[in-house]
Every structure is written in C-alpha cells, then in structure tokens.
Design a protein around this motif. Sequence first.
Motif, PDB file in Angstrom:
ATOM      1  N   SER A  20      44.244 112.399  26.439  1.00 35.15           N
ATOM      2  CA  SER A  20      43.014 112.622  25.102  1.00 35.15           C
ATOM      3  C   SER A  20      43.532 113.407  24.261  1.00 35.15           C
ATOM      4  O   SER A  20      43.996 114.287  24.097  1.00 35.15           O
ATOM      5  N   LYS A  21      42.714 113.289  23.017  1.00 33.71           N
ATOM      6  CA  LYS A  21      42.789 114.182  21.898  1.00 33.71           C
ATOM      7  C   LYS A  21      41.861 114.487  21.189  1.00 33.71           C
ATOM      8  O   LYS A  21      40.824 113.618  20.899  1.00 33.71           O
ATOM      9  N   ASP A 100      45.322 118.236  16.081  1.00 36.80           N
ATOM     10  CA  ASP A 100      46.597 118.927  15.728  1.00 36.80           C
ATOM     11  C   ASP A 100      47.274 118.207  14.509  1.00 36.80           C
ATOM     12  O   ASP A 100      47.701 116.959  14.429  1.00 36.80           O
ATOM     13  N   GLY A 101      47.497 118.842  13.530  1.00 40.51           N
ATOM     14  CA  GLY A 101      47.831 118.326  12.072  1.00 40.51           C
ATOM     15  C   GLY A 101      49.209 117.711  12.256  1.00 40.51           C
ATOM     16  O   GLY A 101      49.671 116.896  11.477  1.00 40.51           O
ATOM     17  N   ASP A 102      50.046 118.142  13.435  1.00 38.95           N
ATOM     18  CA  ASP A 102      51.261 117.648  13.396  1.00 38.95           C
ATOM     19  C   ASP A 102      51.412 115.925  13.838  1.00 38.95           C
ATOM     20  O   ASP A 102      52.545 115.535  13.861  1.00 38.95           O
ATOM     21  N   GLN A 103      50.357 115.623  14.384  1.00 36.64           N
ATOM     22  CA  GLN A 103      50.325 114.366  14.946  1.00 36.64           C
ATOM     23  C   GLN A 103      49.911 113.186  13.745  1.00 36.64           C
ATOM     24  O   GLN A 103      48.961 113.448  13.044  1.00 36.64           O
ATOM     25  N   ALA A 104      50.428 112.061  13.898  1.00 42.36           N
ATOM     26  CA  ALA A 104      49.910 111.027  12.807  1.00 42.36           C
ATOM     27  C   ALA A 104      48.597 110.454  13.248  1.00 42.36           C
ATOM     28  O   ALA A 104      48.495 110.453  14.443  1.00 42.36           O
ATOM     29  N   PRO A 105      47.756 110.085  12.323  1.00 41.82           N
ATOM     30  CA  PRO A 105      46.653 109.327  12.812  1.00 41.82           C
ATOM     31  C   PRO A 105      47.005 107.970  13.357  1.00 41.82           C
ATOM     32  O   PRO A 105      48.133 107.499  13.254  1.00 41.82           O
ATOM     33  N   LEU A 106      46.101 107.429  14.112  1.00 38.50           N
ATOM     34  CA  LEU A 106      46.404 106.158  15.085  1.00 38.50           C
ATOM     35  C   LEU A 106      45.131 105.488  15.029  1.00 38.50           C
ATOM     36  O   LEU A 106      43.866 105.921  14.522  1.00 38.50           O
ATOM     37  N   LEU A 156      32.543 124.096  21.589  1.00 41.68           N
ATOM     38  CA  LEU A 156      33.838 124.965  22.201  1.00 41.68           C
ATOM     39  C   LEU A 156      35.361 123.879  21.696  1.00 41.68           C
ATOM     40  O   LEU A 156      36.048 124.888  21.538  1.00 41.68           O
ATOM     41  N   PHE A 157      35.145 122.851  21.199  1.00 41.93           N
ATOM     42  CA  PHE A 157      36.205 122.234  20.879  1.00 41.93           C
ATOM     43  C   PHE A 157      36.471 122.019  19.519  1.00 41.93           C
ATOM     44  O   PHE A 157      37.554 121.684  18.781  1.00 41.93           O
ATOM     45  N   CYS A 158      35.288 122.213  18.703  1.00 42.64           N
ATOM     46  CA  CYS A 158      35.473 122.154  17.048  1.00 42.64           C
ATOM     47  C   CYS A 158      34.610 123.319  16.478  1.00 42.64           C
ATOM     48  O   CYS A 158      33.834 122.918  15.909  1.00 42.64           O
ATOM     49  N   PRO A 159      35.116 124.463  16.824  1.00 40.84           N
ATOM     50  CA  PRO A 159      34.235 125.533  16.362  1.00 40.84           C
ATOM     51  C   PRO A 159      33.829 125.794  14.951  1.00 40.84           C
ATOM     52  O   PRO A 159      33.167 126.395  14.430  1.00 40.84           O
TER      53      PRO A 159
END
Length: 195
Positions: A20-21, A100-106, A156-159
């Motif tokens: 999951s992302k 994580d900005g290093d990963q391409a959109p999907l 928690l995950f998108c403060p």
Amino acid sequence: MWIFGYGSLVWKPGFAFQSSKIGFIKGYKRRFWHGDDFYRGDKERPARVATLVEDWDAHTWGVAYEVTDSHAEESLQYLNMREVVLGGYVTQTVEFTPKDGDQAPLLALVYIATASNPIYLGPASDKDIAAQVAVCSGKTGPNVEYVVRLAEFMRLFCPEVDDEHLFSIEAEVLNIFSDSGGIESPKQNAVLLKA
C-alpha cells in the motif's frame, strides 16, 4: 492492479493486497454527501459517508492498495458487493500520486458515488452533516466512528494536509458529544480508534 481508498478503505480495506502507498489523486475533493443505509446508517436514518466530487483544483489523499493477479477477482468481487451493490458507488480509473516523490504516478481504480444514486444526500452545512453523523449507526458501527477514523488517518499519515471539510465535520461532531458528555477531544478519539 491498484485500488484507491479515501473513506473507510483507508483503515479497513477488507481484501488481500500486496502493498500500500499513501498519496493523492487530483481533480476531486472528498465530501460527506453520500448516504449509507446499511454500514453506518439504516433506512430510517441514513448515515453520511464520503464520496468524491469533481474539482479541478483539489487533491484527495488516501491509500492505494496493490492487488496481485491471483487476488484480483476475489478482491473485486468483495469490493463490488461492499461498494457497488450495498454502497451505490461506481468505478473509475484515476491517476494516483504516491506521497514519496521518488515514485511515478500510477493508475488506480476508485469507487465514487454520484448524484444519480438514489441514496445520494448531496450538500449540506458541516453542522447539519455532523448532526446527522452523530445519531446514525449501521451494521458495522456508528457513523461517528467513520468520521473519527478518517480524520485520525489524515492527522497521522498526512499531517501537512488540511482537509477542511473533514476536520470541520469532526469538530462539529466532537462538540455534539462534548455537550452530551460523550467524546470530548481528539485524544479520546485514539481510544475509539483502537477499540
């Protein structure tokens, strides 16, 4: 296959997934405009749950789940019963951008309830939505749990994200429960979330 969740799927996917992302989709805003007469409400008092409304300037944060080929059919059967048959949602494919900005959109599958659905409730003030949320309960629990868990996920995950609509409804709900001696603060929400 990827499936994007922005409501109860962020804490209770209910299907097998490989990874999951956390991330967002563009062009939609989350709104508590959809009715639920099964999971969080009933026929007499339909609950308020999240759907997506088109807004080209908006971003909606949530979780994308990677489902392997071996689990795809089973996962889709489960989600189609949960989201389409009982929930009134339709599916669309959207572009998901991982936090994580290093990963391409999907590309991800997302479930959206539209105004054409018979149990769609439409816009209302945050105060009116909260009043409805405070009194509804269904097969999987109270409507307030849905709002509290979603707000907790965001904190928690998108403060860094201010989900104004969600947080305003949560604040109104907490005020209602505070006035009646129930849930009094976000700190107590954590106790509810662990239950």
